[in-house]
Structures are given as C-alpha cells and as structure tokens.
Design a protein around this motif. Structure first.
Motif, PDB file in Angstrom:
ATOM      1  N   UNK A 142       0.818  -1.138  -0.035  1.00 51.34           N
ATOM      2  CA  UNK A 142       0.040   0.232  -0.169  1.00 51.34           C
ATOM      3  C   UNK A 142       0.681   1.113  -0.342  1.00 51.34           C
ATOM      4  N   UNK A 143       0.385   2.572   0.127  1.00 48.83           N
ATOM      5  CA  UNK A 143       1.727   3.636  -0.033  1.00 48.83           C
ATOM      6  C   UNK A 143       2.107   3.817   0.912  1.00 48.83           C
ATOM      7  N   UNK A 144       1.122   2.858   1.976  1.00 49.33           N
ATOM      8  CA  UNK A 144       1.803   3.490   3.269  1.00 49.33           C
ATOM      9  C   UNK A 144       3.558   3.145   3.447  1.00 49.33           C
ATOM     10  N   UNK A 145       3.415   1.354   2.325  1.00 47.14           N
ATOM     11  CA  UNK A 145       4.939   0.886   3.090  1.00 47.14           C
ATOM     12  C   UNK A 145       5.224   1.320   2.106  1.00 47.14           C
ATOM     13  N   UNK A 146       4.970   1.944   0.697  1.00 42.84           N
ATOM     14  CA  UNK A 146       6.050   2.809  -0.475  1.00 42.84           C
ATOM     15  C   UNK A 146       6.458   4.029   0.365  1.00 42.84           C
ATOM     16  N   UNK A 147       5.737   4.225   0.919  1.00 42.85           N
ATOM     17  CA  UNK A 147       6.075   5.695   1.813  1.00 42.85           C
ATOM     18  C   UNK A 147       7.309   5.599   2.648  1.00 42.85           C
ATOM     19  N   UNK A 148       7.209   4.419   3.193  1.00 40.81           N
ATOM     20  CA  UNK A 148       8.003   3.523   4.154  1.00 40.81           C
ATOM     21  C   UNK A 148       9.727   3.785   3.588  1.00 40.81           C
ATOM     22  N   UNK A 149       9.426   2.676   2.526  1.00 41.50           N
ATOM     23  CA  UNK A 149      10.686   2.567   1.462  1.00 41.50           C
ATOM     24  C   UNK A 149      11.401   4.022   0.154  1.00 41.50           C
ATOM     25  N   UNK A 150      10.541   5.034   0.398  1.00 38.91           N
ATOM     26  CA  UNK A 150      11.377   5.945  -0.106  1.00 38.91           C
ATOM     27  C   UNK A 150      11.920   7.184   1.324  1.00 38.91           C
ATOM     28  N   UNK A 151      11.670   6.963   1.961  1.00 38.34           N
ATOM     29  CA  UNK A 151      11.899   7.842   3.382  1.00 38.34           C
ATOM     30  C   UNK A 151      13.179   6.405   3.819  1.00 38.34           C
ATOM     31  N   UNK A 152      13.514   5.108   3.458  1.00 44.86           N
ATOM     32  CA  UNK A 152      14.508   4.395   3.558  1.00 44.86           C
ATOM     33  C   UNK A 152      15.936   5.303   2.260  1.00 44.86           C
ATOM     34  N   UNK A 153      14.822   4.739   1.317  1.00 41.39           N
ATOM     35  CA  UNK A 153      15.928   5.801   0.111  1.00 41.39           C
ATOM     36  C   UNK A 153      16.503   6.519   0.724  1.00 41.39           C
ATOM     37  N   UNK A 154      16.208   7.834   1.372  1.00 41.80           N
ATOM     38  CA  UNK A 154      16.739   9.117   1.388  1.00 41.80           C
ATOM     39  C   UNK A 154      17.413   8.974   2.702  1.00 41.80           C
ATOM     40  N   UNK A 155      17.516   8.401   3.746  1.00 38.85           N
ATOM     41  CA  UNK A 155      18.070   8.281   4.512  1.00 38.85           C
ATOM     42  C   UNK A 155      19.473   7.561   4.040  1.00 38.85           C
ATOM     43  N   UNK A 156      19.252   6.840   2.911  1.00 35.89           N
ATOM     44  CA  UNK A 156      20.517   6.152   2.689  1.00 35.89           C
ATOM     45  C   UNK A 156      21.288   6.447   1.241  1.00 35.89           C
ATOM     46  N   UNK A 157      20.314   7.366   0.593  1.00 35.61           N
ATOM     47  CA  UNK A 157      21.884   7.697  -0.752  1.00 35.61           C
ATOM     48  C   UNK A 157      22.548   9.019  -0.063  1.00 35.61           C
ATOM     49  N   UNK A 158      23.494   8.265  -1.111  1.00 32.30           N
ATOM     50  CA  UNK A 158      24.750   8.950  -0.702  1.00 32.30           C
ATOM     51  C   UNK A 158      24.395  10.600  -1.502  1.00 32.30           C
ATOM     52  N   UNK A 159      25.516  11.087   0.010  1.00 32.64           N
ATOM     53  CA  UNK A 159      25.582  12.721  -0.340  1.00 32.64           C
ATOM     54  C   UNK A 159      25.261  13.693  -2.578  1.00 32.64           C
ATOM     55  N   UNK A 160      24.978  14.418  -3.138  1.00 28.74           N
ATOM     56  CA  UNK A 160      24.705  14.598  -3.795  1.00 28.74           C
ATOM     57  C   UNK A 160      23.488  13.786  -4.737  1.00 28.74           C
ATOM     58  N   UNK A 161      23.203  13.200  -4.017  1.00 31.21           N
ATOM     59  CA  UNK A 161      21.507  11.949  -4.986  1.00 31.21           C
ATOM     60  C   UNK A 161      20.628  12.571  -4.526  1.00 31.21           C
ATOM     61  N   UNK A 162      19.596  12.846  -5.713  1.00 34.31           N
ATOM     62  CA  UNK A 162      18.633  13.345  -5.127  1.00 34.31           C
ATOM     63  C   UNK A 162      17.798  12.739  -4.786  1.00 34.31           C
ATOM     64  N   UNK A 163      16.328  12.473  -4.278  1.00 35.86           N
ATOM     65  CA  UNK A 163      15.573  11.652  -4.476  1.00 35.86           C
ATOM     66  C   UNK A 163      13.870  12.325  -4.637  1.00 35.86           C
ATOM     67  N   UNK A 164      13.471  12.020  -5.483  1.00 38.23           N
ATOM     68  CA  UNK A 164      12.185  12.799  -6.182  1.00 38.23           C
ATOM     69  C   UNK A 164      10.956  11.029  -5.646  1.00 38.23           C
ATOM     70  N   UNK A 165       9.895  11.496  -6.175  1.00 36.55           N
ATOM     71  CA  UNK A 165       8.940  10.145  -6.347  1.00 36.55           C
ATOM     72  C   UNK A 165       7.554   9.819  -7.356  1.00 36.55           C
ATOM     73  N   UNK A 166       7.450   8.992  -7.542  1.00 41.53           N
ATOM     74  CA  UNK A 166       6.764   8.915  -8.868  1.00 41.53           C
ATOM     75  C   UNK A 166       5.588   7.925  -8.741  1.00 41.53           C
ATOM     76  N   UNK A 167       4.792   8.227  -9.659  1.00 37.24           N
ATOM     77  CA  UNK A 167       3.771   7.269  -9.161  1.00 37.24           C
ATOM     78  C   UNK A 167       3.809   6.674 -10.895  1.00 37.24           C
ATOM     79  N   UNK A 168       3.848   5.426 -10.796  1.00 42.66           N
ATOM     80  CA  UNK A 168       3.611   4.788 -11.743  1.00 42.66           C
ATOM     81  C   UNK A 168       3.184   4.934 -13.391  1.00 42.66           C
ATOM     82  N   UNK A 169       1.997   4.703 -12.622  1.00 40.74           N
ATOM     83  CA  UNK A 169       0.588   4.898 -13.683  1.00 40.74           C
ATOM     84  C   UNK A 169      -0.385   5.114 -13.019  1.00 40.74           C
ATOM     85  N   UNK A 170      -1.854   5.267 -13.657  1.00 39.10           N
ATOM     86  CA  UNK A 170      -3.365   5.235 -13.095  1.00 39.10           C
ATOM     87  C   UNK A 170      -3.426   4.110 -13.364  1.00 39.10           C
TER      88      UNK A 170
END
Ligand SMILES: [Zn+2]
Length: 410
Positions: A142-170
């Motif tokens: 669900x969206x909560x599990x996905x957004x928890x993943x985004x939080x993990x990615x944002x915490x883990x990426x090296x400096x200089x890597x930017x993070x945004x979000x996407x919705x694959x499609x409707x």
C-alpha cells in the motif's frame, strides 16, 4: 588532440528527465517480429522487458545502469531522472537495504552524472488485473509501505544523489494511493513524476474505472502542479492539455522511445502553444542522443501537421524553441536548481564555421552524440575527447555484455 577553438561549439549541459536504466539491455533484442504475436506493440515489447526485470540481480542492475549512464554523459547529458520501480530482489523478497536504488547511485557516481532517483509507487497489476510474475518485484502492499521505502532511500543515498517520487501510472496505483503519494511530495517538497496517457488502452481503462481521463484523475487527486511532470501525455486530449497548462504541470516526452514503441505522435504543438514546460528523456534507451530527442520534438510535429517550423515562434530559430526542453525545463522537472559548472562542448558543425548564428540549429538538425567532445558536471571533467574520464569504458561495457549474455539464455 584538442580541436581548435573555432571547431568547438559550447552548449549547456543536457538533462535526461526520464530513464529506465535497465532497459538499456533491450536495444537490438526487441526488433524481431515475434512468431506468436499477430501485431507487435507496446504490450508485446513489455513481455521482453518483464523477462529481463524478473532476472536482473543487484549487480546486473548496477552494470546496466553504469552502461546507460556512460552513454548519457558521452551524449552530453549532465543529469538523469531515473524512474525506478525495480524495488525488490529477484525472488520478489524485500532487500535489507534499498540496494537497487543504491546500485543506481553507485553507477551514477562511477560515471559522474547527476542522479535524481524517482522512487516509483507500483501497487497493483492494473484495474481488475492480477499481478503478473515480474510485477512482484515492483509492488508494495500500500502507499504507506511505499512511502516508508522512500524514507529509507532518502536516508541511505550518498550526498549529491537527489530523490523524488513517482506514481507508475493510474493503472498501477489506485486512486486513494495517488492522493497519499501526491500529499507526501507536497509535504516534503519533492518532485512527482507520473507516466500518463502513453497508451490508448490506459485511457480507456481509466475512463471505465474512474469515469475520467488519467490527467483529470490526477488533478482530482491533487497530483498536478508545478512540482509534477507527466511522462508521455501521448494520448492527452485538448481538455487534458488545458488542465496541464492551468496547473503549471510539466510534460516529459521521449520521442525516440515513443517512435520505437509505436506509441503514436504526442500533442507537442498543443503543449508548446499552451506554454507547458516540455522536457525530454531517453526512456527505454533505444537511442541515447540529446540532438535526436530535441529535433524530434519539431520533426514529429511537422509530420503530423505537414508544416515546417511549427514549434518555433515567428522570427525565432529552432534552437530557441527546443533547447530549453533539453536544459531548463529538464532541470525544473527534476528539481535541480543549480547548473553551475555544467558544460558541454561538441564538434562545431562545418556550417557553423561559415555562419556562427547557424551553428546551434545545424547541430540540432544534423548532429549526434558522436560529436560530443567534452562534458563537465558541476565543474568536474567527466568526458574528454568523447571518452569517459572517471571510469574505463571498456570495463563498463564488458560487464554489460556479461549481463546481456545471461539474459539471452532461455
Ligand atoms: Zn517510462
């Protein structure tokens, strides 16, 4: 040997706003008409793409991303938006860290390209469609599990890597979840990308599920706005274009991929006329060439309306119309504010030596990635005389060949 100054043409750094790096493996493997399809189309192409998506391990993904990104910097792209949905391990199990996201970050650092990881929500197979096997690597519950993943990615990426979000499609994300992801992007001030209106079937299914087009649905979900980029918009109608323009939403088109997949001609003229910020991406990487994406904006529209210089304002030149799509509009789409130290030098077209004012138009119409001499990203040299500076290209390509050999086994 360095080309003389009158044989070098300085250009701004190009932005590749839409990439699926692992699809670099498909080039040359999807051009054979399959025996069991009467008509090959996007959906039959997707079968081969899913074949690969089921098999690629973390190291394979990093090898393919390094290959794609090496081609990009050698084509003059200084930044890439990686629309990333291959989240889980080959057995569809969770990875202890977001290792596939980090594999893209590692590949980008090796080559020297700026990376914006667009972590992509994928929650279902489609409207009343079960998941197919390969999609198990893409989905969150669900969206909560996905957004928890985004939080993990944002915490883990090296400096200089930017993070945004996407919705694959409707088709891959239900309405309530689109609302949640859009709210997260707003709250966290992140860019939001969505594949929208690429295929007629997607529009038909959206109408039957929601009673409106994908663009109208995204608007009622709060997902349109200046932070949002719709990818493709090939089947957008006049009303959709009006909604896109009125909300300040951007559109990323990918002409070489749309042409390769037989998607159709997008409403480029209508988008330009409405003042929509249009940017470009190389998407499936059938070709990685900034000049080709830019001239195709104009040339696809010429084919459609049977006129010339259709995106160009009266009295202006082609490069004034299309260069912003490869530069400023791409930066805006990816949330990149800074282009300090980004620089591209290409071989001067011969015409440019006779008439400097014609140089940029001559390159856009007739140039290619093979003209790129030097590329700097943020003041760091990443390409000199057409070759990578930071990593040996032969090693990157040898690793990619190993992956291709394994993918070709039945
Ligand atoms: Zn895409």
């Amino acid at each position: 040997m360095r080309a003389a100054d009158d044989q070098r043409l300085a250009l701004p750094g190009f932005i590749n706003a839409h990439s699926h790096a692992f699809q670099r493996a498909l080039r040359g493997r999807v051009e054979r008409r399959s025996a069991d399809h009467v008509d090959d189309d996007f959906w039959s192409w997707r079968t081969t793409m899913y074949h690969d998506a089921e098999r690629l391990g973390v190291d394979d993904v990093e090898a393919l991303a390094a290959w794609a990104y090496a081609d990009m910097v050698r084509a003059g792209f200084v930044a890439v938006g990686e629309f990333h949905y291959l989240h889980h391990d080959v057995n569809a199990g969770p990875l202890p860290q977001p290792r596939l996201s980090l594999a893209h970050a590692a590949a980008a650092r090796r080559v020297g390209i700026k990376l914006v990881l667009l972590e992509c929500a994928y929650l279902r197979g489609g409207f009343e469609r079960p998941l197919v096997h390969a999609q198990r690597r893409f989905v969150f519950d669900d969206a909560r599990a996905f957004l928890a993943h985004v939080d993990r990615v944002r915490a883990a990426v090296p400096a200089g890597t930017h993070v945004g979000v996407a919705v694959h499609s409707v088709r891959a994300v239900p309405r309530d979840a689109i609302v949640e992801v859009a709210a997260y992007a707003r709250r966290e001030d992140l860019v939001l990308h969505v594949h929208a209106c690429e295929q007629a079937r997607e529009v038909d299914e959206c109408r039957s599920e929601h009673g409106m087009t994908p663009v109208a649905l995204l608007e009622v979900c709060g997902a349109l706005g200046p932070r949002t980029t719709l990818v493709h918009a090939t089947c957008a109608d006049a009303d959709d274009v009006r909604r896109i323009a009125a909300t300040g939403t951007a559109v990323c088109v990918t002409p070489s991929t749309e042409r390769n997949l037989g998607d159709g001609l997008g409403p480029f003229g209508a988008l330009f006329a409405a003042g929509v910020p249009v940017c470009v991406g190389t998407d499936s990487h059938a070709r990685i060439d900034a000049a080709d994406e830019l001239r195709s904006l104009e040339e696809h529209e010429r084919l459609r309306v049977r006129r010339r210089n259709v995106l160009v304002r009266p009295g202006a030149a082609l490069h004034e119309a299309v260069l912003p799509a490869g530069t400023s509009a791409g930066r805006r789409s990816l949330g990149l504010v800074d282009d300090a130290g980004d620089r591209v030098v290409v071989r001067m077209p011969v015409e440019g030596r006779a008439d400097a004012a014609a140089a940029r138009d001559a390159w856009i119409v007739g140039g290619s990635s093979s003209d790129v001499l030097d590329v700097d990203v943020g003041g760091v040299a990443v390409v000199r005389n057409g070759e990578l500076v930071r990593a040996p290209r032969a090693a990157i390509e040898d690793a990619a060949v190993d992956v291709l050999r394994r993918l070709q086994r039945p």
